[in-house]
Enzyme design. Structure first.
Site, PDB file in Angstrom:
ATOM      1  N   HIS A 109       7.250 -16.722 -12.743  1.00 35.51           N
ATOM      2  CA  HIS A 109       7.640 -15.778 -13.365  1.00 35.51           C
ATOM      3  C   HIS A 109       6.213 -14.797 -14.073  1.00 35.51           C
ATOM      4  O   HIS A 109       5.469 -15.859 -14.405  1.00 35.51           O
ATOM      5  CB  HIS A 109       8.443 -16.342 -14.945  1.00 35.51           C
ATOM      6  CG  HIS A 109       9.090 -15.322 -15.631  1.00 35.51           C
ATOM      7  ND1 HIS A 109       9.314 -15.607 -16.592  1.00 35.51           N
ATOM      8  CD2 HIS A 109       9.404 -13.858 -15.226  1.00 35.51           C
ATOM      9  CE1 HIS A 109      10.070 -14.248 -17.450  1.00 35.51           C
ATOM     10  NE2 HIS A 109       9.951 -13.437 -16.304  1.00 35.51           N
ATOM     11  N   ASP A 148      -1.889   0.676   0.868  1.00 36.37           N
ATOM     12  CA  ASP A 148      -2.198   1.498   1.930  1.00 36.37           C
ATOM     13  C   ASP A 148      -3.330   1.108   2.545  1.00 36.37           C
ATOM     14  O   ASP A 148      -3.815   0.005   2.178  1.00 36.37           O
ATOM     15  CB  ASP A 148      -2.203   2.915   1.707  1.00 36.37           C
ATOM     16  CG  ASP A 148      -3.125   3.333   0.701  1.00 36.37           C
ATOM     17  OD1 ASP A 148      -4.396   2.639   1.024  1.00 36.37           O
ATOM     18  OD2 ASP A 148      -2.950   4.173  -0.410  1.00 36.37           O
ATOM     19  N   HIS A 193      -5.052   4.910 -11.315  1.00 35.37           N
ATOM     20  CA  HIS A 193      -5.265   4.443  -9.842  1.00 35.37           C
ATOM     21  C   HIS A 193      -6.503   3.373 -10.300  1.00 35.37           C
ATOM     22  O   HIS A 193      -6.639   2.303  -9.509  1.00 35.37           O
ATOM     23  CB  HIS A 193      -5.610   5.330  -9.075  1.00 35.37           C
ATOM     24  CG  HIS A 193      -5.911   4.879  -7.590  1.00 35.37           C
ATOM     25  ND1 HIS A 193      -4.687   3.973  -7.100  1.00 35.37           N
ATOM     26  CD2 HIS A 193      -6.920   4.842  -7.041  1.00 35.37           C
ATOM     27  CE1 HIS A 193      -5.253   3.934  -5.855  1.00 35.37           C
ATOM     28  NE2 HIS A 193      -6.760   4.359  -5.544  1.00 35.37           N
ATOM     29  N   TYR A 241      -1.901   7.014  -2.418  1.00 38.39           N
ATOM     30  CA  TYR A 241      -1.345   6.296  -3.735  1.00 38.39           C
ATOM     31  C   TYR A 241      -0.174   5.595  -3.036  1.00 38.39           C
ATOM     32  O   TYR A 241       0.840   5.237  -4.144  1.00 38.39           O
ATOM     33  CB  TYR A 241      -1.263   7.496  -4.838  1.00 38.39           C
ATOM     34  CG  TYR A 241      -2.178   7.864  -5.245  1.00 38.39           C
ATOM     35  CD1 TYR A 241      -3.354   7.201  -6.040  1.00 38.39           C
ATOM     36  CD2 TYR A 241      -2.747   9.224  -4.918  1.00 38.39           C
ATOM     37  CE1 TYR A 241      -4.558   7.837  -6.365  1.00 38.39           C
ATOM     38  CE2 TYR A 241      -3.693   9.772  -5.368  1.00 38.39           C
ATOM     39  CZ  TYR A 241      -4.887   9.258  -6.005  1.00 38.39           C
ATOM     40  OH  TYR A 241      -6.008   9.693  -6.448  1.00 38.39           O
ATOM     41  N   ASN A 292       0.541   2.631  -3.094  1.00 44.22           N
ATOM     42  CA  ASN A 292       0.117   1.179  -3.531  1.00 44.22           C
ATOM     43  C   ASN A 292       1.300   0.798  -4.677  1.00 44.22           C
ATOM     44  O   ASN A 292       1.617   1.673  -5.449  1.00 44.22           O
ATOM     45  CB  ASN A 292      -1.413   1.208  -4.033  1.00 44.22           C
ATOM     46  CG  ASN A 292      -2.276   1.650  -3.001  1.00 44.22           C
ATOM     47  OD1 ASN A 292      -2.585   0.936  -1.896  1.00 44.22           O
ATOM     48  ND2 ASN A 292      -2.575   3.030  -3.223  1.00 44.22           N
TER      49      ASN A 292
END
Length: 130
Positions: free
Chosen positions: A20, A28, A97, A119, A121
């Site tokens: 958990h 990418d 990012h 982006y 990801n």
């Protein structure tokens, strides 16, 4: 041999080891992976396998409670964002990012795809099934 689900033994092992709040990342081909973070490299060539194909496969076995995406995906890759939103039904947290790149240092592993779009990801936060 497994009948379905995640066949890659490294990915299956990481999923089995998740607890958990643990995190697993998929991204990418260009995402820099911090030293010390396990990298599972699936990239074969441009676009193969795709980010979405790998994400769908991982989600077939991993219980998630939240995901993290780069804030920049909203303007730089809205089509992929829509696909992700259509696939998952948990909270999406948008982070810069640069923060995502730092957070990769605490994930159980980073799965590198052949994706060649901006982006692409995600950080998946593990939930519980009870």
């Amino acid at each position: 041999m497994k009948k379905n689900g995640v066949f890659n033994s490294q990915i299956a092992g990481v999923i089995a080891d998740m607890g958990h709040f643990d995190t697993l990342s998929i991204g990418d081909a260009g995402m820099p992976v911090p030293p010390g973070t396990k990298k599972i490299d699936l990239a074969v060539t441009k676009g193969m396998p795709s980010f979405m194909a790998v994400l769908q496969n991982v989600l077939s076995e991993l219980q998630i409670q939240r995901v993290f995406l780069a804030e920049e995906i909203k303007t730089n890759n809205p089509a992929l964002l829509k696909q992700i939103q259509n696939l998952i039904d948990v909270e999406i947290v948008f982070i810069p990012h640069e923060q995502m790149k730092k957070d990769l240092g605490t994930t159980k592993a980073f799965i590198r795809t052949g994706e060649m779009t901006s982006y692409a990801n995600i950080i998946l936060e593990s939930g519980v099934i009870f």
